[in-house]
Design an enzyme around this catalytic site. Structure first.
Site, mmCIF file in Angstrom:
data_model
loop_
_atom_site.group_PDB
_atom_site.id
_atom_site.type_symbol
_atom_site.label_atom_id
_atom_site.label_comp_id
_atom_site.label_asym_id
_atom_site.label_seq_id
_atom_site.Cartn_x
_atom_site.Cartn_y
_atom_site.Cartn_z
ATOM 1 N N ASP A 39 24.374 -21.552 3.100
ATOM 2 C CA ASP A 39 23.842 -20.285 3.245
ATOM 3 C C ASP A 39 23.239 -19.827 4.940
ATOM 4 O O ASP A 39 22.295 -19.515 5.236
ATOM 5 C CB ASP A 39 22.689 -20.181 2.267
ATOM 6 C CG ASP A 39 23.746 -19.928 0.840
ATOM 7 O OD1 ASP A 39 24.577 -19.950 0.411
ATOM 8 O OD2 ASP A 39 22.932 -20.924 0.421
ATOM 9 N N LYS A 44 28.571 -13.483 8.370
ATOM 10 C CA LYS A 44 28.085 -12.279 9.598
ATOM 11 C C LYS A 44 28.672 -12.837 10.681
ATOM 12 O O LYS A 44 29.038 -12.236 11.859
ATOM 13 C CB LYS A 44 26.220 -12.988 9.356
ATOM 14 C CG LYS A 44 26.057 -11.922 10.407
ATOM 15 C CD LYS A 44 24.559 -11.728 10.484
ATOM 16 C CE LYS A 44 23.651 -11.161 11.520
ATOM 17 N NZ LYS A 44 22.571 -11.432 12.074
ATOM 18 N N GLY A 66 28.719 -17.936 -0.988
ATOM 19 C CA GLY A 66 28.936 -16.523 -1.182
ATOM 20 C C GLY A 66 28.520 -16.277 0.456
ATOM 21 O O GLY A 66 27.029 -16.186 1.108
ATOM 22 N N HIS A 67 29.227 -14.794 1.041
ATOM 23 C CA HIS A 67 29.044 -15.103 2.506
ATOM 24 C C HIS A 67 28.886 -13.429 2.313
ATOM 25 O O HIS A 67 29.442 -12.367 1.914
ATOM 26 C CB HIS A 67 30.604 -15.322 3.785
ATOM 27 C CG HIS A 67 30.497 -16.913 3.152
ATOM 28 N ND1 HIS A 67 31.779 -17.096 3.530
ATOM 29 C CD2 HIS A 67 30.431 -17.819 3.030
ATOM 30 C CE1 HIS A 67 31.403 -18.880 3.816
ATOM 31 N NE2 HIS A 67 30.406 -19.379 3.108
ATOM 32 N N THR A 159 27.350 -24.436 -8.792
ATOM 33 C CA THR A 159 26.982 -23.425 -9.250
ATOM 34 C C THR A 159 27.609 -23.315 -10.629
ATOM 35 O O THR A 159 27.863 -22.182 -10.555
ATOM 36 C CB THR A 159 28.132 -22.694 -7.800
ATOM 37 O OG1 THR A 159 29.446 -23.109 -8.000
ATOM 38 C CG2 THR A 159 27.703 -22.555 -6.352
ATOM 39 N N LYS A 170 42.564 -32.497 -8.406
ATOM 40 C CA LYS A 170 43.779 -33.117 -7.855
ATOM 41 C C LYS A 170 44.151 -33.528 -7.078
ATOM 42 O O LYS A 170 45.254 -34.560 -6.757
ATOM 43 C CB LYS A 170 42.652 -31.649 -6.748
ATOM 44 C CG LYS A 170 43.585 -31.845 -5.361
ATOM 45 C CD LYS A 170 43.149 -31.453 -3.935
ATOM 46 C CE LYS A 170 43.377 -31.204 -2.708
ATOM 47 N NZ LYS A 170 43.173 -30.067 -1.448
ATOM 48 N N VAL A 327 23.657 -16.196 -3.410
ATOM 49 C CA VAL A 327 24.748 -14.920 -3.494
ATOM 50 C C VAL A 327 25.579 -15.234 -4.456
ATOM 51 O O VAL A 327 25.557 -14.396 -5.356
ATOM 52 C CB VAL A 327 25.684 -14.965 -2.105
ATOM 53 C CG1 VAL A 327 26.257 -13.571 -2.084
ATOM 54 C CG2 VAL A 327 24.112 -14.931 -0.633
ATOM 55 N N GLY A 330 22.506 -16.346 -8.049
ATOM 56 C CA GLY A 330 21.415 -15.877 -8.009
ATOM 57 C C GLY A 330 20.161 -16.601 -8.105
ATOM 58 O O GLY A 330 18.615 -15.931 -7.695
HETATM 59 P P1 GDP Z 1 26.534 -17.981 4.545
HETATM 60 O O1 GDP Z 1 27.212 -18.533 3.129
HETATM 61 O O2 GDP Z 1 26.494 -18.540 5.148
HETATM 62 O O3 GDP Z 1 28.128 -17.277 4.616
HETATM 63 O O4 GDP Z 1 25.475 -17.686 4.226
HETATM 64 P P2 GDP Z 1 25.036 -16.149 3.110
HETATM 65 O O5 GDP Z 1 25.300 -14.634 3.078
HETATM 66 O O6 GDP Z 1 24.891 -17.040 2.177
HETATM 67 O O7 GDP Z 1 22.648 -16.138 3.307
HETATM 68 C C1 GDP Z 1 22.843 -15.703 4.772
HETATM 69 C C2 GDP Z 1 21.943 -14.582 4.265
HETATM 70 O O8 GDP Z 1 20.790 -14.081 5.448
HETATM 71 C C3 GDP Z 1 22.305 -12.925 4.040
HETATM 72 O O9 GDP Z 1 21.810 -12.369 2.872
HETATM 73 C C4 GDP Z 1 22.707 -12.169 5.663
HETATM 74 O O10 GDP Z 1 23.634 -11.512 5.151
HETATM 75 C C5 GDP Z 1 21.148 -12.915 5.815
HETATM 76 N N1 GDP Z 1 21.326 -12.836 7.600
HETATM 77 C C6 GDP Z 1 22.125 -13.564 8.205
HETATM 78 N N2 GDP Z 1 21.535 -13.017 9.255
HETATM 79 C C7 GDP Z 1 20.155 -12.880 9.702
HETATM 80 C C8 GDP Z 1 19.655 -12.801 10.850
HETATM 81 O O11 GDP Z 1 19.698 -13.133 11.742
HETATM 82 N N3 GDP Z 1 18.178 -12.602 10.467
HETATM 83 C C9 GDP Z 1 17.882 -11.608 8.662
HETATM 84 N N4 GDP Z 1 16.708 -11.481 8.380
HETATM 85 N N5 GDP Z 1 19.451 -11.986 7.580
HETATM 86 C C10 GDP Z 1 20.027 -12.707 7.935
HETATM 87 P P1 IMO Z 2 28.104 -21.183 1.567
HETATM 88 O O1 IMO Z 2 29.696 -21.380 2.058
HETATM 89 C C1 IMO Z 2 24.477 -23.286 -0.431
HETATM 90 C C2 IMO Z 2 25.993 -26.334 -3.738
HETATM 91 C C3 IMO Z 2 25.249 -26.201 -4.779
HETATM 92 C C4 IMO Z 2 24.799 -27.511 -5.384
HETATM 93 C C5 IMO Z 2 26.343 -28.665 -4.768
HETATM 94 C C6 IMO Z 2 27.430 -28.659 -5.089
HETATM 95 O O2 IMO Z 2 27.785 -19.948 0.483
HETATM 96 O O3 IMO Z 2 27.182 -21.764 2.091
HETATM 97 P P2 IMO Z 2 29.348 -26.997 -6.458
HETATM 98 O O4 IMO Z 2 30.000 -26.179 -7.016
HETATM 99 O O5 IMO Z 2 30.150 -26.761 -4.948
HETATM 100 O O6 IMO Z 2 29.894 -28.081 -6.759
HETATM 101 O O7 IMO Z 2 27.530 -27.178 -6.004
HETATM 102 O O8 IMO Z 2 26.538 -27.460 -3.635
HETATM 103 N N1 IMO Z 2 26.403 -25.558 -2.898
HETATM 104 C C7 IMO Z 2 26.409 -24.472 -1.596
HETATM 105 N N2 IMO Z 2 24.216 -24.093 -1.756
HETATM 106 N N3 IMO Z 2 25.200 -22.690 -0.347
HETATM 107 C C8 IMO Z 2 27.069 -22.940 -0.543
HETATM 108 O O9 IMO Z 2 28.025 -22.093 0.330
HETATM 109 C C9 IMO Z 2 27.000 -23.918 -1.080
HETATM 110 N N4 IMO Z 2 28.138 -23.932 -2.436
HETATM 111 C C10 IMO Z 2 28.219 -25.256 -2.825
HETATM 112 O O10 IMO Z 2 23.861 -25.357 -4.732
HETATM 113 O O11 IMO Z 2 23.714 -27.834 -5.078
HETATM 114 MG MG MG Z 3 26.189 -18.500 1.016
#
Ligand code: GDP
Ligand code: IMO
Ligand code: MG
Length: 453
Positions: A39, A44, A66-67, A159, A170, A327, A330
């Site tokens: 996250d 982005k 969750g991106h 998740t 696998k 994302v 929740g």
């Molecule tokens: P990812 O899983 O690495 O793609 O990241 P996520 O989407 O799960 O979480 C990143 C969150 O931070 C999202 O809600 C983005 O919209 C938000 N975000 C990303 N870059 C910035 C930033 O520079 N500033 C702020 N305020 N929010 C950001």
């Molecule tokens: P993105 O791509 C944050 C975490 C879960 C849990 C552990 C194992 O949005 O950054 P899983 O369901 O993969 O077996 O869960 O890994 N986890 C993440 N945490 N961002 C993610 O993806 C994650 N993908 C898995 O919360 O602790």
């Molecule tokens: Mg994420």
């Protein structure tokens, strides 16, 4: 014979007069990877680069990711689809290293279609070697979490998307792949039933309506068929045809990597740079830039050690100001100071060519800002990142403290727009990791990204 540090053309044969094939390296891919516990804002960063990309690939993970991407005020969240699917001019590819839950994939596509993302099915390519996540894998994920809780008094906090069980199938060679689903369905059905039986012998409470599942899978198979290709050959052609901009979107992150993360509180795939090669079937020489994404602080979802976690007003402020809510699930994300020990560790494994530092704006209101720079064990600094979780729970973090800039940075669009104190914070991070920071994020949307060079 061995290519030394500065030796060029090491793999060229000696001049023997004989004609030898030339090793044409082809195009290089740009890889975007999470440098913390996920996250960080990978979606982005990928979106930013995807506006010019010809192909955007996912190479590992599944819909545990969750991106978030915000374009023109509209927020999209992607789980299995590469974030590049937003760009109508680029192709999105789901590689062999990804595990695909078909109901999840189509639900995600249809949801985004309603938001205006038209024609995504025509832009998506799926590797025939990718493994499938079945509904019962997701049920088993939940049962395993209950079992862990009962046996050890704690679970992983997965998740529950069936990721661990699908990668287990696998690895134990009983899994089913996209190519199996699209092949002889009778054969597929037999193997599916055997797989269900295996899981039922492990988890007697598991009930599966096999006929209903097979009926649904058959329908999904026909919807999927036009998108399926031999992923290896597709990538080979993309790498060796005319110049192409190819992007790999990492899911999850270095500290969640099955080998290098905070095991066992990790996911089940390689979220570090090797995953790009194995998850797409491309040679290491085709890896170009590797961009690490790190937040200006640290978050973690789920259970496990988190040395710079702030279980206090600072942590709460980061959580609320940063809208730190998962994302996919929740769940509230745990928050703490930026930990440069983990980002440096991620760099040791990935060899980042540059870093994107996101969410700087969230720190705007703080009086002072701390950064974890080293871990100490029994009063002594340790140079490595501990493998053992009990050890990691015990480390004492050494911090560097910076004065807050107490200024709204969200409107900054270039380096000079940032307050000097924020510039100092960024420069310190860059020097400490030893990798240039190429972007600084100051807001959710596409334009809120300062490009440094
Ligand atoms: P990812 O899983 O690495 O793609 O990241 P996520 O989407 O799960 O979480 C990143 C969150 O931070 C999202 O809600 C983005 O919209 C938000 N975000 C990303 N870059 C910035 C930033 O520079 N500033 C702020 N305020 N929010 C950001
Ligand atoms: P993105 O791509 C944050 C975490 C879960 C849990 C552990 C194992 O949005 O950054 P899983 O369901 O993969 O077996 O869960 O890994 N986890 C993440 N945490 N961002 C993610 O993806 C994650 N993908 C898995 O919360 O602790
Ligand atoms: Mg994420």
């Amino acid at each position: 014979i061995w290519s030394g540090k500065d030796q060029k053309n090491a793999n060229q044969p000696a001049a023997t007069g004989q004609k030898r094939p030339r090793n044409d390296a082809g195009n290089k891919v740009t890889v975007v990877l999470g440098a913390q516990w996920g996250d960080e804002g990978k979606g982005k960063v990928v979106d930013l680069l995807a506006t010019e990309a010809d192909i955007v690939c996912r190479c590992q993970g599944g819909n545990n990711a969750g991106h978030t991407v915000v374009v023109d005020g509209k927020e999209y969240d992607f789980h299995l689809l590469p974030s590049g699917i937003i760009n109508p001019k680029s192709i999105s590819l789901i590689g062999n290293g990804v595990v695909i839950h078909l109901p999840g994939l189509f639900e995600e596509g249809d949801k985004n279609d309603k938001k205006g993302l038209k024609g995504w099915e025509k832009r998506l390519i799926v590797s025939d070697r990718a493994h499938l996540v079945f509904d019962f894998h997701q049920v088993v994920d939940g049962l395993q979490e209950t079992e862990r809780q009962a046996q050890e008094g704690k679970n992983i906090g997965t998740t529950k998307k069936g990721i661990g069980p699908a990668y287990s199938s696998k690895a134990s060679r009983t899994g089913l792949r996209v190519c199996d689903l699209l092949g002889d369905f009778k054969d597929f059905s037999t193997r599916f039933k055997n797989l269900v039986q295996q899981y039922q012998s492990m988890y007697p409470s598991l009930t599966v309506d096999v006929e209903d599942q097979l009926k649904k899978l058959k329908e999904f198979a026909e919807r999927l068929r036009p998108m399926v290709r031999d992923g290896v050959y597709y990538m080979y052609e993309a790498l060796h045809g005319p110049p192409k901009k190819i992007l790999v979107e990492g899911a999850n992150a270095a500290l969640l990597d099955i080998d290098f993360g905070t095991y066992p509180f990790v996911t089940s795939s390689n979220c570090t740079v090797g995953g790009a090669c194995t998850g797409l079937g491309i040679p290491p020489m085709n890896i170009g830039d590797v961009f690490g994404v790190a937040k200006a602080y640290t978050t973690r979802v789920g259970i496990g050690a988190f040395p710079t976690e702030q279980l206090n007003a600072i942590g709460e402020l980061l959580q609320t100001r940063g809208h730190e809510v998962g994302v996919t699930t929740g769940r509230k994300r745990r928050c703490g100071w930026l930990d440069l020990v983990i980002v440096r560790y991620a760099h040791m494994i990935n060899g980042f060519t540059a870093i994107a530092l996101t969410k700087l704006d969230i720190l705007d209101v703080l009086d002072e800002i701390k950064v974890g720079v080293a871990y100490k064990l029994n009063g002594k600094r340790i140079p490595h990142f501990p493998a053992n979780m009990d050890v990691l729970q015990k480390v004492e973090v050494e911090y560097e403290t910076f004065p807050g800039w107490k200024t709204d940075t969200s409107a900054a669009r270039k380096w000079n727009d940032l307050p000097v104190k924020a510039q100092n914070y960024i420069r310190f991070i860059e020097n400490h990791i030893g990798v240039p920071i190429k972007w600084v994020g100051v807001g959710k949307s596409r334009e809120c990204m300062i490009q440094m060079f």
